[in-house]
Design a protein around this motif. Structure first.
Motif, short mmCIF file in Angstrom:
data_model
loop_
_atom_site.label_atom_id
_atom_site.label_comp_id
_atom_site.label_asym_id
_atom_site.label_seq_id
_atom_site.Cartn_x
_atom_site.Cartn_y
_atom_site.Cartn_z
N ASN A 296 59.12 81.02 53.20
CA ASN A 296 60.20 81.38 52.29
C ASN A 296 60.56 82.85 52.48
OD1 ASN A 296 59.00 83.15 50.03
ND2 ASN A 296 57.58 81.41 50.07
N PHE A 297 61.76 83.17 52.09
CA PHE A 297 62.36 84.48 52.35
C PHE A 297 61.51 85.63 51.79
CE2 PHE A 297 65.38 87.85 51.10
CZ PHE A 297 65.91 88.17 52.33
N ILE A 298 61.05 85.50 50.54
CA ILE A 298 60.30 86.59 49.88
C ILE A 298 58.99 86.85 50.60
CG2 ILE A 298 59.11 87.27 47.77
CD1 ILE A 298 61.28 85.73 46.21
N ASP A 299 58.27 85.76 50.96
CA ASP A 299 57.00 85.93 51.66
C ASP A 299 57.18 86.57 53.04
OD1 ASP A 299 55.58 84.89 49.58
OD2 ASP A 299 55.46 82.86 50.40
N ILE A 300 58.27 86.23 53.70
CA ILE A 300 58.53 86.81 55.02
C ILE A 300 58.72 88.32 54.89
CG2 ILE A 300 60.18 86.92 56.93
CD1 ILE A 300 60.70 83.93 56.49
N ARG A 301 59.47 88.74 53.89
CA ARG A 301 59.69 90.18 53.71
C ARG A 301 58.40 90.90 53.31
NH1 ARG A 301 65.53 92.15 51.45
NH2 ARG A 301 66.69 91.59 53.31
N LYS A 302 57.57 90.26 52.50
CA LYS A 302 56.28 90.84 52.15
C LYS A 302 55.43 91.03 53.41
CE LYS A 302 55.81 89.15 47.38
NZ LYS A 302 55.06 88.23 46.49
N GLN A 303 55.48 90.02 54.27
CA GLN A 303 54.73 90.09 55.52
C GLN A 303 55.21 91.26 56.39
OE1 GLN A 303 52.18 87.49 57.33
NE2 GLN A 303 51.95 89.69 57.66
N MET A 304 56.52 91.47 56.44
CA MET A 304 57.08 92.57 57.24
C MET A 304 56.57 93.92 56.73
SD MET A 304 61.00 91.18 57.56
CE MET A 304 61.66 92.51 58.56
N LYS A 305 56.51 94.08 55.42
CA LYS A 305 56.05 95.34 54.85
C LYS A 305 54.58 95.59 55.18
CE LYS A 305 56.19 98.07 50.57
NZ LYS A 305 56.58 98.07 49.14
N ILE A 306 53.78 94.52 55.17
CA ILE A 306 52.37 94.64 55.51
C ILE A 306 52.20 95.00 56.99
CG2 ILE A 306 50.22 93.32 55.79
CD1 ILE A 306 51.10 91.71 53.28
N LEU A 307 53.04 94.40 57.81
CA LEU A 307 52.94 94.63 59.26
C LEU A 307 53.23 96.08 59.61
CD1 LEU A 307 54.75 91.41 60.54
CD2 LEU A 307 52.31 91.92 60.76
N ASP A 308 54.30 96.65 59.05
CA ASP A 308 54.65 98.04 59.33
C ASP A 308 55.60 98.52 58.25
OD1 ASP A 308 55.94 100.45 60.39
OD2 ASP A 308 54.99 99.94 62.29
N ALA A 309 55.06 99.26 57.29
CA ALA A 309 55.85 99.70 56.13
C ALA A 309 57.01 100.61 56.54
CB ALA A 309 54.95 100.42 55.12
N GLY A 310 56.77 101.49 57.53
CA GLY A 310 57.82 102.39 57.98
C GLY A 310 58.98 101.65 58.61
N LEU A 311 58.68 100.69 59.47
CA LEU A 311 59.74 99.90 60.11
C LEU A 311 60.42 98.99 59.10
CD1 LEU A 311 58.37 98.87 63.63
CD2 LEU A 311 60.35 100.30 63.10
N PHE A 312 59.67 98.54 58.11
CA PHE A 312 60.29 97.70 57.07
C PHE A 312 61.32 98.52 56.28
CE2 PHE A 312 60.22 95.88 52.69
CZ PHE A 312 60.81 94.66 53.00
N ALA A 313 61.00 99.77 56.00
CA ALA A 313 61.96 100.64 55.30
C ALA A 313 63.22 100.83 56.14
CB ALA A 313 61.32 101.98 54.99
N LYS A 314 63.05 101.00 57.45
CA LYS A 314 64.21 101.12 58.35
C LYS A 314 64.99 99.81 58.37
CE LYS A 314 62.51 104.68 61.51
NZ LYS A 314 62.22 105.03 62.92
N TYR A 315 64.27 98.71 58.31
CA TYR A 315 64.93 97.40 58.30
C TYR A 315 65.82 97.26 57.06
CZ TYR A 315 65.35 92.44 57.15
OH TYR A 315 65.84 91.22 56.76
N LEU A 316 65.32 97.68 55.89
CA LEU A 316 66.11 97.58 54.66
C LEU A 316 67.38 98.44 54.74
CD1 LEU A 316 63.30 97.63 51.92
CD2 LEU A 316 64.56 95.66 52.81
N LYS A 317 67.26 99.62 55.34
CA LYS A 317 68.45 100.47 55.52
C LYS A 317 69.43 99.82 56.49
CE LYS A 317 66.19 104.91 54.56
NZ LYS A 317 65.78 106.24 55.11
N TRP A 318 68.89 99.19 57.49
CA TRP A 318 69.73 98.49 58.49
C TRP A 318 70.48 97.34 57.84
CZ3 TRP A 318 68.55 93.51 60.78
CH2 TRP A 318 69.34 93.18 61.88
#
Length: 327
Positions: A296-318
């Motif tokens: 599900n969408f929420i779990d995927i995004r949680k996983q992204m943040k765990i994998l690399d919080a810095g890149l996840f922040a860039k992803y949200l800006k993107w």
């Protein structure tokens, strides 16, 4: 004054003759007219007393004569000629003294012979030569992207997840100035294995620049290549749409879930990067994820943040930037 017997004019004449003979020898060597090249160099050596220089050129000519005399008169011919290119590079004993310009010229002549042999033996749409070299890559090296695409596409049913082939397809489309299609091919390649691309040949200058920049950032080429597809996506070099590697959303989900299970057993960097790029692609399919039970969408995004919080922040800006641009 008799100009025909004056020593100054005699020297100029001899110099001109020697210069002409030497250049004729080089031209014939490059075009593989080896007997004519040999004759020119031998005459040049006598005129100019350049024994050592002539000896080096004659050694190369004899070497090429010997190799070309062994060309098989069958479907093995193009593979034999292609292997000869590598021999010229590695045989320092016989090919000593070859300048880059001469070597490049000989390479071009042999490449033309390879293409001719491929077409004479009707191998132009064959996936691979007998030495496992993709026929399409031979066409790429010869600067013929249209034929390269047809031959490389013939490789995909044989090896559908072959990153090297997808990379060469990307190169062929770059040569045709079809940038979006090329980058879709490069993304396919990176989803399979970014380390398997032929980075020394790769034609997309933006992608090569990014790769070099990431090597500086991570201090490790292997790690840089693992994360390259994520960075390429967030810099809009790649586009987040379903790929030719997948028949549909279900196949992408299955791939993501399988990688998650591997990651739970071994949280290595390569798996982190693979999960992150697939998470981006899945999140781009948010509207359809509600029909999929395994993710599900929420779990995927949680996983992204765990994998690399810095890149996840860039992803949200993107994501925010893409949403603004679409309005």
């Amino acid at each position: 004054m008799n100009t025909e017997t004056h020593p100054v004019f005699e020297q100029i004449s001899l110099f001109d003759d020697a210069y002409t003979l030497y250049n004729s020898g080089i031209a014939n060597l490059i075009s593989l007219n080896l007997q004519a090249a040999s004759d020119s160099f031998e005459r040049y050596g006598k005129l100019n007393r350049a024994g050592k220089q002539v000896e080096n050129h004659l050694r190369i000519i004899n070497f090429l004569n010997e190799k070309l005399a062994r060309i098989p008169d069958n479907e093995e011919e193009p593979a034999y000629l292609y292997d000869l290119l590598n021999v010229i590079v590695t045989d320092t004993e016989n090919c000593v003294g070859l300048s880059k310009d001469i070597r490049d010229g000989i390479f071009s002549s042999i490449q033309r012979k390879i293409i001719q042999a491929i077409e004479e033996h009707h191998l132009d749409k064959t996936p691979y030569l007998s030495n496992s070299v993709p026929v399409g890559f031979v066409y790429l090296q010869a600067g013929r992207p249209d034929e390269a695409i047809l031959a490389l596409q013939a490789c995909l049913p044989v090896s559908p997840d072959n990153a090297l082939i997808y990379g060469y397809l990307g190169d062929a489309y770059i040569m045709r100035n079809e940038i979006p299609t090329a980058r879709q091919c490069y993304l396919n390649a990176c989803m399979s294995n970014p380390k398997a691309l032929d980075w020394n040949f790769l034609k997309d200058s933006d992608l090569v620049f990014l790769k070099n920049k990431l090597v500086d950032r991570y201090g490790n080429e292997s790690i840089a290549l693992d994360w390259l597809p994520v960075h390429a996506m967030l810099q809009d070099i790649f586009k987040p749409k379903l790929l030719g590697l997948y028949e549909g959303l279900k196949e992408l989900v299955d791939d993501y879930v399988a990688l998650q299970k591997k990651f739970q057993r071994n949280a290595e960097t390569g798996l982190k990067a693979k999960l992150f790029i697939r998470a981006i692609l899945l999140c781009n399919q948010e509207a359809y994820l509600k029909f999929i039970k395994t993710v599900n969408f929420i779990d995927i995004r949680k996983q992204m943040k765990i994998l690399d919080a810095g890149l996840f922040a860039k992803y949200l800006k993107w994501i925010e930037k893409r949403s603004s641009n679409s309005k």
